[in-house]
Design an enzyme around this catalytic site. Structure first.
Site, PDB file in Angstrom:
ATOM      1  N   ASP A 106      -1.586  -7.238   7.534  1.00  0.00           N
ATOM      2  CA  ASP A 106      -3.025  -7.014   7.350  1.00  0.00           C
ATOM      3  C   ASP A 106      -3.420  -7.574   5.985  1.00  0.00           C
ATOM      4  OD1 ASP A 106      -1.710  -5.004   5.868  1.00  0.00           O
ATOM      5  OD2 ASP A 106      -3.308  -3.552   6.201  1.00  0.00           O
ATOM      6  N   GLU A 151       5.568  -5.989   7.684  1.00  0.00           N
ATOM      7  CA  GLU A 151       4.997  -4.873   8.451  1.00  0.00           C
ATOM      8  C   GLU A 151       5.660  -4.616   9.803  1.00  0.00           C
ATOM      9  OE1 GLU A 151       2.085  -5.872   5.333  1.00  0.00           O
ATOM     10  OE2 GLU A 151       3.304  -7.049   6.715  1.00  0.00           O
ATOM     11  N   GLY A 180       0.829  -1.202   0.000  1.00  0.00           N
ATOM     12  CA  GLY A 180       0.000   0.000   0.000  1.00  0.00           C
ATOM     13  C   GLY A 180       0.862   1.250   0.000  1.00  0.00           C
ATOM     14  N   GLY A 227       0.233  -5.057   0.857  1.00  0.00           N
ATOM     15  CA  GLY A 227      -0.986  -4.944   0.079  1.00  0.00           C
ATOM     16  C   GLY A 227      -0.941  -5.692  -1.236  1.00  0.00           C
TER      17      GLY A 227
END
Length: 350
Positions: A148, A140, A68, A117
């Site tokens: 996530d 992350e 992301g 992402g």
């Protein structure tokens, strides 16, 4: 912008519809408008009888998607109120769940770098293609965040404790290990990808894959299962580190030092999230949990500091707060899982 400059390119060729992520200079990092455009295209193609297969690829030579747009998240967490980042994650997680349930074959070409992402828009697909150039990771914890986009769902279901190892360390893996861990299905040589994608215009996916797939080079994780499974079954990150340091394998000791460089808070929250994901039945339930965790991370110092150190200033010297594992309390971890009330993602209810 012209069509060629758009961050997401769409076209249909024969029986296959194509999504091309088109930010090659940023390794096709996902922005909120890109997520919205992909979702709109999936809606259109779901109801188009001429489209039998959806294919997602990345422009350029470096990878499908590096994750992301974490610079935008950093700026919103530091200077804003977090609503823009939360809105991005809400739509992104809805897209991840939709990809997993898409009624037509969704083929993800996971060539090159696929991180964060990028895993979310590929590894939930029905057909996941890795190559000898693939480098797949959920890194992350190195930016003060937690895996996530359904990452804790996928990694919690990897064999033994391999997923725990990958989630806590953020280690990148190649094609064979991605297949072993359930993040990919097939290996195709990168030199055959253009022909494979062209085949999808005329052939069913299974036939196109069978025509091009080849055995992947041997992975690394299977050979480390003994110490990974022995060390990561511990209930706390502190005990995991102690076991790694005490183990006779040099790779285990090296891994302990890698963990000690990550955000202590992110490590403890990640372990709790993974253990919780194992007890949840569906991807939607796990995404609901991840949304709580992600929103909580916006209010803690480590996310801004981690992105600053790794992406903004690139000094690679984050100053974590709290600075050590022992300083991170149960209450500190609990707050990441607190209900959000009216702000819940609510995928498991929909």
């Amino acid at each position: 912008m012209t069509g060629a400059e758009a961050p997401v390119l769409l076209h249909v060729e024969g029986r296959a519809a194509h999504i091309t992520l088109n930010r090659p200079k940023a390794i096709n990092a996902l922005s909120h408008p890109m997520v919205e455009r992909i979702s709109e295209a999936l809606t259109d193609w779901e109801h188009d009888p001429a489209v039998e297969t959806v294919v997602i690829t990345g422009a350029g030579e470096r990878g499908l998607c590096a994750g992301g747009d974490i610079r935008a998240v950093h700026d919103d967490a530091r200077d804003g109120d977090g609503t823009a980042a939360a809105a991005f994650w809400r739509d992104e997680y809805h897209l991840n769940a939709r990809i997993a349930r898409y009624p037509k074959p969704y083929v993800a070409v996971m060539d090159g770098i696929v991180m964060g992402g990028g895993v979310g828009i590929s590894a939930h697909g029905r057909v996941r293609i890795a190559t000898e150039r693939s480098r797949i990771a959920m890194p992350e914890t190195g930016i003060g965040f937690v895996p996530d986009v359904g990452g804790t769902y996928l990694l919690s279901r990897a064999p033994g404790e391999l997923g725990t190892h990958l989630a806590l360390t953020g280690a990148g893996i190649g094609a064979a290990d991605a297949v072993l861990c359930g993040l990919a299905d097939h290996h195709l040589p990168s030199g055959t990808l253009q022909a494979f994608v062209a085949d999808l215009a005329e052939l069913p996916v299974a036939e196109a894959v069978a025509r091009r797939q080849r055995p992947a080079a041997e992975g690394e994780l299977a050979g480390h299962r003994t110490w990974i499974d022995a060390c990561y079954t511990a209930d706390t990150v502190e005990e995991i580190v102690r076991r790694l340091l005490a183990h006779g394998d040099a790779a285990a000791k090296e891994t302990a030092h890698i963990l000690l460089g990550k955000s202590p808070t992110a490590l403890k929250v990640t372990l709790r999230a993974l253990r919780g994901a194992r007890r949840l039945d569906t991807l939607e339930q796990v995404l609901d949990q991840e949304y709580r965790v992600s929103c909580a991370a916006l209010t803690t110092p480590d996310l801004v500091e981690g992105i600053r150190a790794q992406v903004v200033d690139k000094d690679r010297a984050p100053r974590w707060s709290p600075a050590t594992l022992d300083e991170v309390t149960e209450a500190d971890v609990d707050r990441f899982f607190a209900p959000l009330g009216a702000r819940e993602l609510g995928l498991a209810r929909s």
